[in-house]
Motif scaffolding. Structure first.
Motif, PDB file in Angstrom:
ATOM      1  N   ILE A 192      -4.538 -10.592 -10.863  1.00  0.00           N
ATOM      2  CA  ILE A 192      -5.339 -10.047  -9.768  1.00  0.00           C
ATOM      3  C   ILE A 192      -4.731  -8.782  -9.160  1.00  0.00           C
ATOM      4  O   ILE A 192      -5.418  -8.034  -8.468  1.00  0.00           O
ATOM      5  CB  ILE A 192      -5.541 -11.089  -8.651  1.00  0.00           C
ATOM      6  CG1 ILE A 192      -4.196 -11.519  -8.055  1.00  0.00           C
ATOM      7  CG2 ILE A 192      -6.316 -12.284  -9.169  1.00  0.00           C
ATOM      8  CD1 ILE A 192      -4.319 -12.418  -6.848  1.00  0.00           C
ATOM      9  N   ALA A 193      -3.462  -8.503  -9.446  1.00  0.00           N
ATOM     10  CA  ALA A 193      -2.815  -7.288  -8.945  1.00  0.00           C
ATOM     11  C   ALA A 193      -1.818  -6.792  -9.985  1.00  0.00           C
ATOM     12  O   ALA A 193      -0.602  -6.770  -9.749  1.00  0.00           O
ATOM     13  CB  ALA A 193      -2.127  -7.548  -7.610  1.00  0.00           C
ATOM     14  N   PRO A 194      -2.297  -6.404 -11.163  1.00  0.00           N
ATOM     15  CA  PRO A 194      -1.402  -5.983 -12.235  1.00  0.00           C
ATOM     16  C   PRO A 194      -0.666  -4.684 -11.890  1.00  0.00           C
ATOM     17  O   PRO A 194      -1.156  -3.865 -11.108  1.00  0.00           O
ATOM     18  CB  PRO A 194      -2.348  -5.785 -13.425  1.00  0.00           C
ATOM     19  CG  PRO A 194      -3.670  -5.496 -12.806  1.00  0.00           C
ATOM     20  CD  PRO A 194      -3.714  -6.321 -11.567  1.00  0.00           C
ATOM     21  N   GLU A 195       0.505  -4.515 -12.469  1.00  0.00           N
ATOM     22  CA  GLU A 195       1.256  -3.285 -12.271  1.00  0.00           C
ATOM     23  C   GLU A 195       0.624  -2.158 -13.087  1.00  0.00           C
ATOM     24  O   GLU A 195       0.098  -2.380 -14.177  1.00  0.00           O
ATOM     25  CB  GLU A 195       2.717  -3.480 -12.705  1.00  0.00           C
ATOM     26  CG  GLU A 195       3.493  -4.450 -11.832  1.00  0.00           C
ATOM     27  CD  GLU A 195       4.930  -4.590 -12.291  1.00  0.00           C
ATOM     28  OE1 GLU A 195       5.243  -4.128 -13.413  1.00  0.00           O
ATOM     29  OE2 GLU A 195       5.735  -5.160 -11.538  1.00  0.00           O
ATOM     30  N   PHE A 196       0.693  -0.939 -12.565  1.00  0.00           N
ATOM     31  CA  PHE A 196       0.163   0.225 -13.268  1.00  0.00           C
ATOM     32  C   PHE A 196       0.792   1.470 -12.670  1.00  0.00           C
ATOM     33  O   PHE A 196       1.322   1.454 -11.549  1.00  0.00           O
ATOM     34  CB  PHE A 196      -1.362   0.293 -13.157  1.00  0.00           C
ATOM     35  CG  PHE A 196      -1.866   0.456 -11.743  1.00  0.00           C
ATOM     36  CD1 PHE A 196      -2.117   1.715 -11.218  1.00  0.00           C
ATOM     37  CD2 PHE A 196      -2.068  -0.646 -10.932  1.00  0.00           C
ATOM     38  CE1 PHE A 196      -2.566   1.870  -9.917  1.00  0.00           C
ATOM     39  CE2 PHE A 196      -2.512  -0.504  -9.625  1.00  0.00           C
ATOM     40  CZ  PHE A 196      -2.771   0.763  -9.117  1.00  0.00           C
ATOM     41  N   SER A 197       0.738   2.566 -13.391  1.00  0.00           N
ATOM     42  CA  SER A 197       1.234   3.838 -12.877  1.00  0.00           C
ATOM     43  C   SER A 197       0.046   4.728 -12.544  1.00  0.00           C
ATOM     44  O   SER A 197      -0.985   4.699 -13.221  1.00  0.00           O
ATOM     45  CB  SER A 197       2.128   4.523 -13.919  1.00  0.00           C
ATOM     46  OG  SER A 197       1.403   4.769 -15.110  1.00  0.00           O
ATOM     47  N   ALA A 198       0.174   5.517 -11.475  1.00  0.00           N
ATOM     48  CA  ALA A 198      -0.883   6.435 -11.046  1.00  0.00           C
ATOM     49  C   ALA A 198      -0.235   7.704 -10.503  1.00  0.00           C
ATOM     50  O   ALA A 198       0.990   7.771 -10.335  1.00  0.00           O
ATOM     51  CB  ALA A 198      -1.762   5.778  -9.991  1.00  0.00           C
ATOM     52  N   TYR A 199      -1.063   8.713 -10.223  1.00  0.00           N
ATOM     53  CA  TYR A 199      -0.529   9.982  -9.739  1.00  0.00           C
ATOM     54  C   TYR A 199      -0.035   9.881  -8.299  1.00  0.00           C
ATOM     55  O   TYR A 199       0.852  10.619  -7.897  1.00  0.00           O
ATOM     56  CB  TYR A 199      -1.604  11.071  -9.814  1.00  0.00           C
ATOM     57  CG  TYR A 199      -2.142  11.310 -11.200  1.00  0.00           C
ATOM     58  CD1 TYR A 199      -1.334  11.177 -12.330  1.00  0.00           C
ATOM     59  CD2 TYR A 199      -3.468  11.683 -11.401  1.00  0.00           C
ATOM     60  CE1 TYR A 199      -1.832  11.406 -13.599  1.00  0.00           C
ATOM     61  CE2 TYR A 199      -3.975  11.922 -12.663  1.00  0.00           C
ATOM     62  CZ  TYR A 199      -3.162  11.778 -13.761  1.00  0.00           C
ATOM     63  OH  TYR A 199      -3.659  11.997 -15.008  1.00  0.00           O
ATOM     64  N   LEU A 200      -0.642   8.979  -7.509  1.00  0.00           N
ATOM     65  CA  LEU A 200      -0.307   8.826  -6.099  1.00  0.00           C
ATOM     66  C   LEU A 200       0.191   7.407  -5.841  1.00  0.00           C
ATOM     67  O   LEU A 200      -0.078   6.497  -6.627  1.00  0.00           O
ATOM     68  CB  LEU A 200      -1.524   9.118  -5.218  1.00  0.00           C
ATOM     69  CG  LEU A 200      -2.173  10.502  -5.365  1.00  0.00           C
ATOM     70  CD1 LEU A 200      -3.460  10.562  -4.561  1.00  0.00           C
ATOM     71  CD2 LEU A 200      -1.212  11.598  -4.929  1.00  0.00           C
ATOM     72  N   THR A 201       0.879   7.233  -4.738  1.00  0.00           N
ATOM     73  CA  THR A 201       1.370   5.895  -4.362  1.00  0.00           C
ATOM     74  C   THR A 201       1.203   5.691  -2.860  1.00  0.00           C
ATOM     75  O   THR A 201       0.931   6.630  -2.120  1.00  0.00           O
ATOM     76  CB  THR A 201       2.860   5.721  -4.725  1.00  0.00           C
ATOM     77  OG1 THR A 201       3.634   6.717  -4.044  1.00  0.00           O
ATOM     78  CG2 THR A 201       3.083   5.836  -6.224  1.00  0.00           C
ATOM     79  N   GLY A 202       1.360   4.443  -2.434  1.00  0.00           N
ATOM     80  CA  GLY A 202       1.370   4.135  -1.015  1.00  0.00           C
ATOM     81  C   GLY A 202       0.057   4.375  -0.299  1.00  0.00           C
ATOM     82  O   GLY A 202      -1.019   4.351  -0.914  1.00  0.00           O
ATOM     83  N   PRO A 203       0.118   4.655   1.010  1.00  0.00           N
ATOM     84  CA  PRO A 203      -1.093   4.840   1.815  1.00  0.00           C
ATOM     85  C   PRO A 203      -1.993   5.962   1.311  1.00  0.00           C
ATOM     86  O   PRO A 203      -3.220   5.862   1.400  1.00  0.00           O
ATOM     87  CB  PRO A 203      -0.530   5.175   3.207  1.00  0.00           C
ATOM     88  CG  PRO A 203       0.828   4.558   3.230  1.00  0.00           C
ATOM     89  CD  PRO A 203       1.346   4.693   1.839  1.00  0.00           C
ATOM     90  N   VAL A 204      -1.392   7.038   0.793  1.00  0.00           N
ATOM     91  CA  VAL A 204      -2.197   8.161   0.288  1.00  0.00           C
ATOM     92  C   VAL A 204      -3.079   7.704  -0.868  1.00  0.00           C
ATOM     93  O   VAL A 204      -4.249   8.095  -0.978  1.00  0.00           O
ATOM     94  CB  VAL A 204      -1.291   9.329  -0.161  1.00  0.00           C
ATOM     95  CG1 VAL A 204      -2.124  10.442  -0.783  1.00  0.00           C
ATOM     96  CG2 VAL A 204      -0.492   9.866   1.020  1.00  0.00           C
ATOM     97  N   PHE A 205      -2.515   6.863  -1.718  1.00  0.00           N
ATOM     98  CA  PHE A 205      -3.287   6.349  -2.857  1.00  0.00           C
ATOM     99  C   PHE A 205      -4.491   5.545  -2.378  1.00  0.00           C
ATOM    100  O   PHE A 205      -5.622   5.760  -2.835  1.00  0.00           O
ATOM    101  CB  PHE A 205      -2.379   5.467  -3.721  1.00  0.00           C
ATOM    102  CG  PHE A 205      -3.086   4.747  -4.832  1.00  0.00           C
ATOM    103  CD1 PHE A 205      -3.500   5.415  -5.964  1.00  0.00           C
ATOM    104  CD2 PHE A 205      -3.335   3.377  -4.739  1.00  0.00           C
ATOM    105  CE1 PHE A 205      -4.156   4.752  -6.996  1.00  0.00           C
ATOM    106  CE2 PHE A 205      -3.983   2.710  -5.759  1.00  0.00           C
ATOM    107  CZ  PHE A 205      -4.400   3.398  -6.893  1.00  0.00           C
ATOM    108  N   PHE A 206      -4.294   4.644  -1.416  1.00  0.00           N
ATOM    109  CA  PHE A 206      -5.383   3.790  -0.963  1.00  0.00           C
ATOM    110  C   PHE A 206      -6.396   4.555  -0.103  1.00  0.00           C
ATOM    111  O   PHE A 206      -7.591   4.250  -0.127  1.00  0.00           O
ATOM    112  CB  PHE A 206      -4.825   2.584  -0.216  1.00  0.00           C
ATOM    113  CG  PHE A 206      -4.177   1.572  -1.118  1.00  0.00           C
ATOM    114  CD1 PHE A 206      -4.960   0.736  -1.908  1.00  0.00           C
ATOM    115  CD2 PHE A 206      -2.798   1.478  -1.220  1.00  0.00           C
ATOM    116  CE1 PHE A 206      -4.387  -0.185  -2.772  1.00  0.00           C
ATOM    117  CE2 PHE A 206      -2.211   0.564  -2.080  1.00  0.00           C
ATOM    118  CZ  PHE A 206      -3.001  -0.271  -2.858  1.00  0.00           C
ATOM    119  N   LEU A 207      -5.940   5.567   0.622  1.00  0.00           N
ATOM    120  CA  LEU A 207      -6.877   6.408   1.361  1.00  0.00           C
ATOM    121  C   LEU A 207      -7.758   7.208   0.401  1.00  0.00           C
ATOM    122  O   LEU A 207      -8.959   7.397   0.638  1.00  0.00           O
ATOM    123  CB  LEU A 207      -6.115   7.365   2.289  1.00  0.00           C
ATOM    124  CG  LEU A 207      -5.542   6.752   3.572  1.00  0.00           C
ATOM    125  CD1 LEU A 207      -4.686   7.772   4.314  1.00  0.00           C
ATOM    126  CD2 LEU A 207      -6.674   6.241   4.477  1.00  0.00           C
TER     127      LEU A 207
END
Length: 310
Positions: A8-23
């Motif tokens: 339900i919450a697999p690990e992955f890499s993305a360009y952004l992290t933290g609050p900026v990512f979720f915003l």
């Protein structure tokens, strides 16, 4: 043994992290929610490539999470359209049956494509991007064509599904269509469901033009009916994806991503529905084709960059 948390919450890499990512996710959810309300689609056809291109979320995870988002936006839309009488109930039921089977088949096809790519994630994403571009270009072309009738007209041309001589048929009272092939409606649902399971595309991006041009629904009826079917196929796809794992051993759905998208998407879809009722049917179609074409261009650019063509 499979860790339930990573389903339900697999690990992955993305360009952004933290609050900026979720915003950023919430911003995408809001914008796509508006488009979903306007055009009667779940928004996955835009959301999945944008999550991959802008945020760097792997397509397989983006597709699964977007399907959760689609459930939320389409539920809001269906309630609104039911209240306004914009759903052709009989058509929605037959198409939904096909879409449920198609959604499960589409997820199985996704697993097959990953195996075909030999576990190479980059190759798999390039294959999916090619499929996205081709699909979006075809839909943009179809929706740019002029209809032979408008929302207010009582005259309906004979459609493809009325010409089909396959199995029993049914009448669609709200759209004044007589003798529509039930097998044809089922086939439409199955095809859209495959897209949902394979690509995280709601199927509405396929249902919208086919309901208008192939079934004979008015654009506004097509919007509501499309959302109703999208809801059913998305629920089926999420159940299948939640019960299975990707080739990496992680889940195919990220609830944190889905929740961030839905938080703003539910608001956006209400705004979109209000806008859609102010637009003439033909103008609705034209705007839809422009949005789809823009999505195709973005995915094509991403593909060309990954292939180092420019």
């Amino acid at each position: 043994m499979i860790n339930f948390f990573y389903l339900i919450a697999p690990e992955f890499s993305a360009y952004l992290t933290g609050p900026v990512f979720f915003l950023s996710l919430a911003g995408l959810g809001f914008v796509i929610g508006i488009l979903a309300g306007i055009f009667g689609v779940g928004g996955g056809f835009l959301l999945v490539p944008l999550m991959n291109i802008i945020l760097g979320i792997p397509i397989e995870l983006a597709a699964g999470s977007a399907t959760c988002y689609i459930i939320g936006t389409s539920t809001t839309g269906v309630i609104k359209h039911l209240h306004k009488g914009n759903i052709e109930i009989k058509a929605a039921v037959y198409i939904s049956i096909g879409s449920m089977l198609g959604a499960v088949s589409g997820d199985m096809l996704q697993d097959g494509l990953v195996l075909l790519a030999g576990g190479n994630r980059s190759l798999f994403e390039q294959i999916m991007q090619v499929v996205f571009v081709l699909l979006l270009l075809v839909i943009a072309w179809v929706m740019s064509r002029e209809s032979r009738y408008n929302d207010a007209s009582d005259i309906r041309p004979v459609t493809f599904l009325q010409k089909m001589k396959l199995g029993p048929d049914t009448d669609l009272p709200q759209s004044k269509q007589i003798g529509v092939s039930i097998a044809g409606l089922f086939g439409i649902g199955f095809s859209g469901g495959v897209l949902t399971g394979l690509m995280g595309v709601s199927g509405g991006v396929l249902f919208m033009p086919i309901l208008v041009l192939g079934v004979g629904l008015t654009p506004h009826l097509a919007v509501g009916t499309s959302l109703a079917v999208v809801l059913v196929s998305s629920v089926s796809a999420v159940i299948k994806k939640t019960l299975s794992v990707s080739q990496t051993g992680n889940g195919k759905v990220s609830l944190p991503i889905a929740i961030a998208l839905l938080a703003a998407g539910a608001v956006g879809v209400r705004i979109g529905i209000a806008i859609s009722h102010r637009l003439h049917g033909e103008r609705l179609k034209k705007y839809f084709s422009i949005v789809v074409l823009g999505a195709a261009v973005m995915v094509a650019v991403k593909l060309f960059v990954s292939l180092e063509l420019f």
